[in-house]
Design a protein around this motif. Structure first.
Motif, short mmCIF file in Angstrom:
data_model
loop_
_atom_site.label_atom_id
_atom_site.label_comp_id
_atom_site.label_asym_id
_atom_site.label_seq_id
_atom_site.Cartn_x
_atom_site.Cartn_y
_atom_site.Cartn_z
N LEU A 1 12.61 -7.98 2.65
CA LEU A 1 12.58 -8.19 1.22
C LEU A 1 11.17 -8.87 0.80
O LEU A 1 10.75 -9.84 1.54
CB LEU A 1 13.79 -9.04 0.59
N VAL A 2 10.44 -8.17 0.05
CA VAL A 2 9.15 -8.65 -0.23
C VAL A 2 8.98 -8.91 -1.71
O VAL A 2 9.45 -7.95 -2.69
CB VAL A 2 7.94 -7.43 0.12
N LEU A 3 8.67 -10.20 -2.19
CA LEU A 3 8.54 -10.53 -3.46
C LEU A 3 7.36 -10.98 -3.92
O LEU A 3 6.63 -11.86 -3.29
CB LEU A 3 9.63 -11.81 -3.74
N ASN A 4 6.89 -10.43 -4.91
CA ASN A 4 5.48 -10.75 -5.29
C ASN A 4 4.47 -10.72 -4.36
O ASN A 4 3.44 -11.54 -4.02
CB ASN A 4 5.50 -11.97 -6.17
N GLY A 5 4.59 -9.56 -3.41
CA GLY A 5 3.51 -9.46 -2.42
C GLY A 5 4.09 -10.56 -1.15
O GLY A 5 3.02 -10.50 -0.10
N LYS A 6 4.85 -11.08 -1.04
CA LYS A 6 5.14 -12.20 0.29
C LYS A 6 6.77 -11.73 0.73
O LYS A 6 7.61 -11.51 -0.03
CB LYS A 6 4.97 -13.56 -0.28
N VAL A 7 6.68 -11.99 2.11
CA VAL A 7 7.97 -11.64 2.72
C VAL A 7 8.75 -12.67 2.66
O VAL A 7 8.37 -13.77 2.87
CB VAL A 7 7.77 -11.30 4.04
N PHE B 1 0.76 -1.09 0.08
CA PHE B 1 -0.11 0.01 -0.03
C PHE B 1 0.93 1.30 0.20
O PHE B 1 0.20 2.35 -0.09
CB PHE B 1 -0.89 -0.01 1.15
N GLY B 2 2.28 1.11 0.20
CA GLY B 2 2.92 2.20 0.16
C GLY B 2 3.81 2.59 -1.31
O GLY B 2 3.36 2.36 -2.08
N SER B 3 5.13 3.16 -0.95
CA SER B 3 5.87 3.42 -1.81
C SER B 3 6.18 2.32 -2.68
O SER B 3 6.86 2.48 -3.97
CB SER B 3 7.30 4.22 -1.35
N GLY B 4 6.22 0.91 -2.43
CA GLY B 4 6.80 -0.17 -3.26
C GLY B 4 5.31 -0.79 -4.12
O GLY B 4 5.54 -1.72 -4.65
N GLU B 5 4.33 -0.10 -3.88
CA GLU B 5 3.02 -0.47 -4.53
C GLU B 5 3.20 -0.59 -5.98
O GLU B 5 3.83 0.17 -6.68
CB GLU B 5 1.82 0.42 -4.19
N GLY B 6 2.84 -1.86 -6.54
CA GLY B 6 3.03 -1.88 -8.02
C GLY B 6 4.41 -2.54 -8.36
O GLY B 6 4.50 -2.98 -9.77
N TYR B 7 5.36 -2.86 -7.50
CA TYR B 7 6.54 -3.47 -8.12
C TYR B 7 6.58 -4.94 -7.66
O TYR B 7 5.88 -5.30 -6.54
CB TYR B 7 7.70 -2.71 -7.34
N GLU B 8 7.30 -5.61 -8.33
CA GLU B 8 7.46 -7.23 -8.03
C GLU B 8 8.33 -7.34 -6.81
O GLU B 8 8.11 -8.31 -6.00
CB GLU B 8 8.01 -7.93 -9.25
N SER B 9 9.54 -6.79 -6.75
CA SER B 9 10.45 -6.94 -5.69
C SER B 9 10.73 -5.55 -4.98
O SER B 9 11.11 -4.66 -5.69
CB SER B 9 11.70 -7.40 -6.16
#
Length: 297
Positions: free
Chosen positions: A141-147, A119-127
């Motif tokens: 590190l969050v990859l495809n929405g998972k920690v 929901f923040g500055s990383g929204e829309g990125y895969e990694s």
């Protein structure tokens, strides 16, 4: 529709919030952690806070962000320096037994990383690699929405990354670790060494804005090692975006501009045009929002 509960357990305060499906905090409570009273005392307090904030509502799940080290797979807090005496505390079992809903534990930096990715500055990125530079230095590190937790749950512990084997050492960290140079605590230590009085990162940046050369050297050192750390992560993970939060990063152009410049010196030339640094967007709510997302992964 039920509510998602996020708990941000810190050494000083514990916050409990109900969070909507789109990441908005509906209601939040905060109380002193009182960790010195023992884990059972604080956990019982947290349970009462959850009961209060969810009164009359169906709980969908409970997520807990806590200081490491911890074991997300077992739901156990191991022996965090910020929670003295909390050794092998099965915190997830306490909540699962009481509420009979899905409960998930993770590192507080990982929880904040998940919130910024969703929901923040990383929204829309895969990694998304999230870094907090505050009292300490942490990452997630969050990859495809998972920690990414790692085999033992220690992934993202970048504060202990060795950057100078002959450098400073704090607490149980490696000698010359990133946190020993770039954290607010490290800057406060340098402040005391240079000025003979006690002050925090804000005091250092205040003096820098006034043109003080000794304060500028403190900031330059912190930026130098933070740039090294980000470069190392880039060459290992190469994420789409770095999201940087924490109190030290609130210094604005005094840290962001020189950080970008120094970082370029440590990267492969081909990576320089693609490095993507963004300030965190969720501020103080990232911990509870991310915690509420944990059971939904």
């Amino acid at each position: 529709m039920g509510v998602h509960i996020g708990i941000d357990l810190g050494g000083t305060n514990v916050r409990v919030a109900s969070v909507t499906d789109n990441g908005e905090v509906e209601e939040m409570m905060q109380e002193a952690t009182e960790a010195e009273q023992g884990s059972r005392y604080t956990i019982e307090k947290m349970i009462r806070m959850v009961e209060s904030i969810s009164e009359g509502k169906q709980i969908e799940g409970i997520g807990i962000g806590a200081p490491g080290p911890l074991d997300p797979a077992r739901g156990v807090i191991l022996d965090p320096p910020n929670l003295p005496g909390w050794d092998e505390v099965p915190i997830v079992k306490h909540f699962a037994d009481h509420f009979d809903v899905p409960v998930q534990l993770n590192n507080d930096a990982n929880a904040a990383a998940l919130a910024e990715a969703r929901f923040g500055s990383g929204e829309g990125y895969e990694s998304v690699f999230y870094i907090t530079v505050s009292t300490g230095v942490g990452g997630g590190l969050v990859l495809n929405g998972k920690v990414l937790n790692g085999a033992q749950g220690y992934a993202g512990e970048i504060g202990n990354m060795i950057l100078n084997p002959h450098g400073y050492q704090y607490s149980n960290l490696n000698k010359g670790a990133l946190e020993s140079y770039s954290s607010g605590t490290a800057m406060a230590e340098r402040f005391h060494e240079h000025f003979g009085s006690y002050g925090g990162a804000e005091d250092v940046f205040s003096l820098v804005s006034q043109g003080d050369e000794k304060a500028q050297r403190i900031v330059d050192e912190a930026i130098e090692y933070l740039a090294m750390g980000i470069a190392n992560i880039t060459h290992i993970v190469n994420p789409d975006v770095f999201v940087l939060g924490g109190g030290v990063m609130n210094a604005g152009e005094l840290i962001w501009v020189p950080l970008r410049d120094r970082l370029e010196d440590y990267l492969y030339p081909g990576l320089v045009p693609h490095i993507n640094l963004k300030p965190a967007a969720l501020s103080g709510e990232a911990g509870v929002i991310g915690a509420a997302l944990l059971p939904q992964q």
